[in-house]
Enzyme design. Structure first.
Site, PDB file in Angstrom:
ATOM      1  N   GLY A   7       0.838  -1.203   0.000  1.00 29.60           N
ATOM      2  CA  GLY A   7       0.000   0.000   0.000  1.00 29.60           C
ATOM      3  C   GLY A   7       0.862   1.237   0.000  1.00 29.60           C
ATOM      4  O   GLY A   7       1.459   1.592   1.027  1.00 29.60           O
ATOM      5  N   ASN A  94      -6.645   2.006   9.686  1.00 30.92           N
ATOM      6  CA  ASN A  94      -7.653   2.282  10.709  1.00 30.92           C
ATOM      7  C   ASN A  94      -8.670   1.148  10.811  1.00 30.92           C
ATOM      8  O   ASN A  94      -9.880   1.363  10.704  1.00 30.92           O
ATOM      9  CB  ASN A  94      -8.369   3.608  10.401  1.00 30.92           C
ATOM     10  N   LYS A 180      -6.031   4.071  18.951  1.00 29.67           N
ATOM     11  CA  LYS A 180      -6.143   4.950  17.781  1.00 29.67           C
ATOM     12  C   LYS A 180      -7.601   5.297  17.493  1.00 29.67           C
ATOM     13  O   LYS A 180      -7.913   6.410  17.045  1.00 29.67           O
ATOM     14  CB  LYS A 180      -5.516   4.266  16.562  1.00 29.67           C
ATOM     15  N   GLU A 187     -10.351  13.486  17.850  1.00 29.94           N
ATOM     16  CA  GLU A 187     -10.094  14.348  16.688  1.00 29.94           C
ATOM     17  C   GLU A 187     -11.398  14.913  16.137  1.00 29.94           C
ATOM     18  O   GLU A 187     -11.482  16.092  15.780  1.00 29.94           O
ATOM     19  CB  GLU A 187      -9.367  13.527  15.618  1.00 29.94           C
TER      20      GLU A 187
END
Length: 331
Positions: A7, A94, A180, A187
């Site tokens: 990736g 993610n 995360k 965020e």
């Protein structure tokens, strides 16, 4: 140390570059041949198939997946037959932490280690480094320490604790993606707070605007208190210097406002990639309040016109009980 990267998008390619700058040997694979060619010119060993990547890497192999969460299982299905016991797969995307736990169990049965790494740094990570939140077996994580040290903001030459340098082994499988996930939920809240604050500043000229004098429009009691025509770009810039609310997110907002003060190039439809939803769900499962994070997530839904029908229901009820007719929207 040698590492295979699967990736080569906005983050994967720059992670390879940062690793090579520090002397690591990288084998690079991507579905797009052009991305592989570009990194090959910079010193990476190219791999145009997963088979080629597996053959090029020395055992025990370390393969980092930097792909969208929805395709991780597809890549693993193709990759696992090429790996052997003792190899390590790192998922730096993610992914939902539930999937990390599931995948770790499946890979462990084959003697392969899964390390889940929540990676924050975005397109700025090449120069600034990446904050890394890591989950997995202690031995596997420790074997990858040279990679994590280089990628972290502190870099491989820095001293001090790993967390002080920007990376941390958070716990067993899934812990990295869990941390995360919450990071990204926070965020959402921070971004929403900046957005709402700038919106209040933008409309501080409300007293200068003509307002309808009717029963459907709440009057502005003191128009003279809202006659400010503020320079948002300059305000965002001054906040970046010495203010308690300085952050990389504010830096990004300031840069955008300088380039396009009215943000005319944006439609205001804000996507969510899943982490905000998962964070709110974790809060529900744990029975803990998360008012700000929940509101920030719902505001993203609203930005995509997902509240349109609810608004129509409100208008219908107001018309029914009081004969209130909708005020035409100003373009």
């Amino acid at each position: 140390m040698q590492l295979g990267m699967i990736g080569l998008g906005r983050m994967g390619a720059n992670m390879v570059r940062r690793l090579m700058r520090d002397g690591h040997e990288c084998v690079a694979f991507d579905m797009g041949r052009e991305a592989v060619d570009a990194l090959a010119k910079e010193g990476a060993k190219p791999a145009y198939t997963l088979e080629e990547l597996a053959k090029t890497l020395r055992a025990p192999r370390a393969v980092w997946l930097m792909v969208p969460a929805k395709v991780v299982d597809i890549v693993l299905e193709q990759l696992l037959p090429l790996l052997k016991s003792g190899d390590i797969v790192i998922d730096g995307g993610n992914s939902h932490y539930h999937d990390a736990v599931r995948r770790s169990k499946a890979l462990s049965a084959k003697g392969i280690h899964l390390v889940d790494v929540g990676t924050s740094g975005g397109v700025l990570g090449l120069e600034r480094g990446y904050c890394l939140m890591i989950g997995g077996e202690k031995a596997a994580v420790q074997s990858l320490d040279p990679i994590f040290a280089t990628l972290s903001p502190g870099g491989s030459k820095a001293s001090g604790s790993p967390q002080g340098r920007g990376y941390l082994h958070c716990g067993q499988s899934g812990a990295g993606h869990f941390v995360k996930m919450v990071h990204n939920g926070i965020e959402y809240g921070l971004m929403a707070a900046y957005a709402e604050g700038f919106n209040i500043l933008k409309h501080a000229n409300a007293g200068l605007e003509a307002r309808n004098m009717d029963a459907e429009t709440a009057p502005l009691s003191d128009p003279h208190l809202y006659e400010y025509q503020l320079d948002l770009a300059s305000i965002s810039e001054v906040w970046r210097h010495g203010s308690i609310i300085t952050s990389q997110l504010l830096d990004l907002a300031a840069a955008a406002l300088v380039k396009d003060p009215a943000l005319e190039h944006f439609a205001g439809r804000v996507s969510d990639s899943g982490e905000g939803r998962w964070t709110v769900q974790a809060a529900i499962d744990e029975g803990v309040p998360a008012y700000v994070l929940s509101a920030a997530l719902y505001s993203r839904f609203e930005s995509r016109d997902r509240a349109e029908f609810a608004d129509k229901v409100l208008s219908a009820m107001r018309l029914g009980f009081g004969g209130h007719v909708e005020v035409p929207h100003k373009s």
